[in-house]
Design a protein around this motif. Structure first.
Motif, PDB file in Angstrom:
ATOM      1  N   ASP A   5       0.826  -1.207   0.000  1.00 51.89           N
ATOM      2  CA  ASP A   5       0.000   0.000   0.000  1.00 51.89           C
ATOM      3  C   ASP A   5       0.861   1.259   0.000  1.00 51.89           C
ATOM      4  N   GLU A   6       1.977   1.208   0.728  1.00 53.61           N
ATOM      5  CA  GLU A   6       2.847   2.382   0.821  1.00 53.61           C
ATOM      6  C   GLU A   6       3.570   2.680  -0.494  1.00 53.61           C
ATOM      7  N   LEU A   7       3.795   1.656  -1.325  1.00 49.99           N
ATOM      8  CA  LEU A   7       4.500   1.881  -2.585  1.00 49.99           C
ATOM      9  C   LEU A   7       3.799   2.912  -3.459  1.00 49.99           C
ATOM     10  N   SER A   8       2.486   2.768  -3.600  1.00 51.42           N
ATOM     11  CA  SER A   8       1.760   3.708  -4.465  1.00 51.42           C
ATOM     12  C   SER A   8       1.792   5.120  -3.893  1.00 51.42           C
ATOM     13  N   LYS A   9       1.769   5.234  -2.545  1.00 52.74           N
ATOM     14  CA  LYS A   9       1.864   6.557  -1.924  1.00 52.74           C
ATOM     15  C   LYS A   9       3.246   7.160  -2.189  1.00 52.74           C
ATOM     16  N   MET A  10       4.271   6.327  -2.100  1.00 59.29           N
ATOM     17  CA  MET A  10       5.636   6.804  -2.326  1.00 59.29           C
ATOM     18  C   MET A  10       5.811   7.305  -3.762  1.00 59.29           C
ATOM     19  N   VAL A  11       5.297   6.547  -4.719  1.00 58.13           N
ATOM     20  CA  VAL A  11       5.419   6.957  -6.122  1.00 58.13           C
ATOM     21  C   VAL A  11       4.652   8.257  -6.366  1.00 58.13           C
ATOM     22  N   ALA A  12       3.473   8.394  -5.751  1.00 51.31           N
ATOM     23  CA  ALA A  12       2.687   9.612  -5.926  1.00 51.31           C
ATOM     24  C   ALA A  12       3.427  10.830  -5.373  1.00 51.31           C
ATOM     25  N   GLU A  13       4.051  10.672  -4.206  1.00 52.17           N
ATOM     26  CA  GLU A  13       4.805  11.782  -3.622  1.00 52.17           C
ATOM     27  C   GLU A  13       6.035  12.106  -4.469  1.00 52.17           C
ATOM     28  N   ALA A  14       6.726  11.068  -4.954  1.00 57.28           N
ATOM     29  CA  ALA A  14       7.914  11.303  -5.789  1.00 57.28           C
ATOM     30  C   ALA A  14       7.529  11.978  -7.096  1.00 57.28           C
ATOM     31  N   ARG A  15       6.405  11.587  -7.619  1.00 57.39           N
ATOM     32  CA  ARG A  15       5.913  12.186  -8.876  1.00 57.39           C
ATOM     33  C   ARG A  15       5.730  13.689  -8.694  1.00 57.39           C
ATOM     34  N   GLN A  16       5.146  14.080  -7.568  1.00 61.70           N
ATOM     35  CA  GLN A  16       4.954  15.504  -7.295  1.00 61.70           C
ATOM     36  C   GLN A  16       6.280  16.195  -7.004  1.00 61.70           C
ATOM     37  N   TYR A  17       7.178  15.483  -6.321  1.00 61.78           N
ATOM     38  CA  TYR A  17       8.470  16.091  -6.021  1.00 61.78           C
ATOM     39  C   TYR A  17       9.220  16.453  -7.291  1.00 61.78           C
ATOM     40  N   PHE A  18       9.244  15.565  -8.265  1.00 60.07           N
ATOM     41  CA  PHE A  18       9.997  15.822  -9.492  1.00 60.07           C
ATOM     42  C   PHE A  18       9.312  16.844 -10.406  1.00 60.07           C
ATOM     43  N   LYS A  19       8.089  17.209 -10.065  1.00 62.21           N
ATOM     44  CA  LYS A  19       7.432  18.311 -10.769  1.00 62.21           C
ATOM     45  C   LYS A  19       7.760  19.659 -10.137  1.00 62.21           C
ATOM     46  N   THR A  20       7.892  19.663  -8.803  1.00 58.83           N
ATOM     47  CA  THR A  20       8.018  20.928  -8.075  1.00 58.83           C
ATOM     48  C   THR A  20       9.359  21.113  -7.378  1.00 58.83           C
ATOM     49  N   TYR A  21      10.048  19.997  -7.084  1.00 56.31           N
ATOM     50  CA  TYR A  21      11.274  20.000  -6.278  1.00 56.31           C
ATOM     51  C   TYR A  21      11.046  20.667  -4.923  1.00 56.31           C
ATOM     52  N   ASP A  22       9.852  20.455  -4.397  1.00 59.62           N
ATOM     53  CA  ASP A  22       9.492  20.954  -3.074  1.00 59.62           C
ATOM     54  C   ASP A  22      10.112  20.034  -2.014  1.00 59.62           C
ATOM     55  N   ASP A  23      10.880  20.618  -1.091  1.00 55.54           N
ATOM     56  CA  ASP A  23      11.545  19.815  -0.067  1.00 55.54           C
ATOM     57  C   ASP A  23      10.562  19.046   0.811  1.00 55.54           C
ATOM     58  N   LYS A  24       9.359  19.588   1.000  1.00 57.43           N
ATOM     59  CA  LYS A  24       8.358  18.884   1.801  1.00 57.43           C
ATOM     60  C   LYS A  24       7.966  17.574   1.132  1.00 57.43           C
ATOM     61  N   ARG A  25       7.871  17.591  -0.190  1.00 60.97           N
ATOM     62  CA  ARG A  25       7.553  16.364  -0.932  1.00 60.97           C
ATOM     63  C   ARG A  25       8.691  15.359  -0.804  1.00 60.97           C
ATOM     64  N   ARG A  26       9.900  15.854  -0.904  1.00 61.63           N
ATOM     65  CA  ARG A  26      11.071  14.977  -0.778  1.00 61.63           C
ATOM     66  C   ARG A  26      11.119  14.348   0.607  1.00 61.63           C
ATOM     67  N   ASP A  27      10.842  15.141   1.636  1.00 60.21           N
ATOM     68  CA  ASP A  27      10.823  14.613   3.000  1.00 60.21           C
ATOM     69  C   ASP A  27       9.723  13.562   3.162  1.00 60.21           C
ATOM     70  N   ALA A  28       8.587  13.784   2.491  1.00 61.28           N
ATOM     71  CA  ALA A  28       7.490  12.814   2.561  1.00 61.28           C
ATOM     72  C   ALA A  28       7.895  11.486   1.933  1.00 61.28           C
ATOM     73  N   VAL A  29       8.615  11.558   0.809  1.00 61.84           N
ATOM     74  CA  VAL A  29       9.117  10.336   0.163  1.00 61.84           C
ATOM     75  C   VAL A  29      10.065   9.601   1.102  1.00 61.84           C
ATOM     76  N   LYS A  30      10.977  10.338   1.718  1.00 63.45           N
ATOM     77  CA  LYS A  30      11.968   9.714   2.602  1.00 63.45           C
ATOM     78  C   LYS A  30      11.306   9.100   3.835  1.00 63.45           C
ATOM     79  N   GLU A  31      10.245   9.723   4.335  1.00 64.00           N
ATOM     80  CA  GLU A  31       9.535   9.169   5.484  1.00 64.00           C
ATOM     81  C   GLU A  31       8.855   7.850   5.116  1.00 64.00           C
ATOM     82  N   ILE A  32       8.288   7.769   3.919  1.00 65.71           N
ATOM     83  CA  ILE A  32       7.680   6.511   3.467  1.00 65.71           C
ATOM     84  C   ILE A  32       8.743   5.431   3.329  1.00 65.71           C
ATOM     85  N   ILE A  33       9.922   5.793   2.835  1.00 65.69           N
ATOM     86  CA  ILE A  33      11.026   4.835   2.710  1.00 65.69           C
ATOM     87  C   ILE A  33      11.414   4.282   4.076  1.00 65.69           C
TER      88      ILE A  33
END
Length: 209
Positions: A120-148
């Motif tokens: 279940d977490e995989l799809s959330k991680m991909v969704a957050e990474a997808r947004q991160y690579f669009k915006t390069y928002d550090d909050k998105r990056r931190d969200a990806v790392k927290e899921i990891i």
């Protein structure tokens, strides 16, 4: 990343079918195991088709926010989650529905719960990474790392249950075939969480600076 997200959603959708199939077989209270297994097989084929499309339709020279080989390694691990689900149900199907000792049934239900959480977490991680690579928002990056980090904790939790099942079956008064079947089944189910954690490691490499 659109293709990665589509693939992740297919993998996510398999989780609850997998859970129902295992409970159906282990408790032998329903007649739907084989139809559920066939449904997983069809979903695995769909995931494979998406994987081939992602790999085969990436034009040469395309500018990407990540190295394409990192992306392919991530996709391989995410796809291996689906493969492990199919392998577990195939292995379970080789023996009759009353082949799991009653003393281990609850442990197997807990084990399945533990390995579907990372799916279940995989799809959330991909969704957050997808947004991160669009915006390069550090909050998105931190969200990806927290899921990891969560994926790692979930994999360790699944490992503990796998170890408990194997220790218990080796100390049970049962036949060698049952012992071998249970140990191999536990290891195959454990691979689901292993590949999810590996996918997280690949994603960490992609978001690293």
């Amino acid at each position: 990343f659109d293709g990665l997200q589509e693939h992740a959603e297919v993998v996510k959708d398999c989780a609850w079918i997998f859970q129902e199939a295992v409970e159906c077989h282990v408790s032998y209270k329903c007649q739907r195991f084989e139809s559920l297994r066939q449904e997983i097989i069809q979903m695995e084929r769909k995931a494979d088709a998406i994987k081939r499309r992602v790999r085969g339709h990436l034009p040469k020279g395309t500018l990407m926010p990540v190295d394409k080989f990192q992306l392919f390694r991530f996709l391989r691990e995410q796809d291996s989650v689906m493969d492990a689900v199919e392998d577990a149900l195939d292995w379970l199907s080789y023996r009759p529905e009353n082949s799991i000792p009653k003393e281990l049934q609850q442990d197997f239900f807990l084990f399945v719960d533990a390995v579907i959480d990372p799916i279940d977490e995989l799809s959330k991680m991909v969704a957050e990474a997808r947004q991160y690579f669009k915006t390069y928002d550090d909050k998105r990056r931190d969200a990806v790392k927290e899921i990891i980090r969560l994926l790692r904790r979930q994999e360790h939790a699944a490992d503990r249950i796998e170890d408990k099942i194997k220790r218990r079956v080796f100390n049970m008064d049962t036949d060698p075939v049952t012992v071998f079947h249970i140990v191999r089944l536990a290891e195959t189910i454990g691979h689901i969480a292993d590949h999810a954690e590996n996918a997280g490691d690949m994603m960490r490499a992609m978001v690293a600076r």
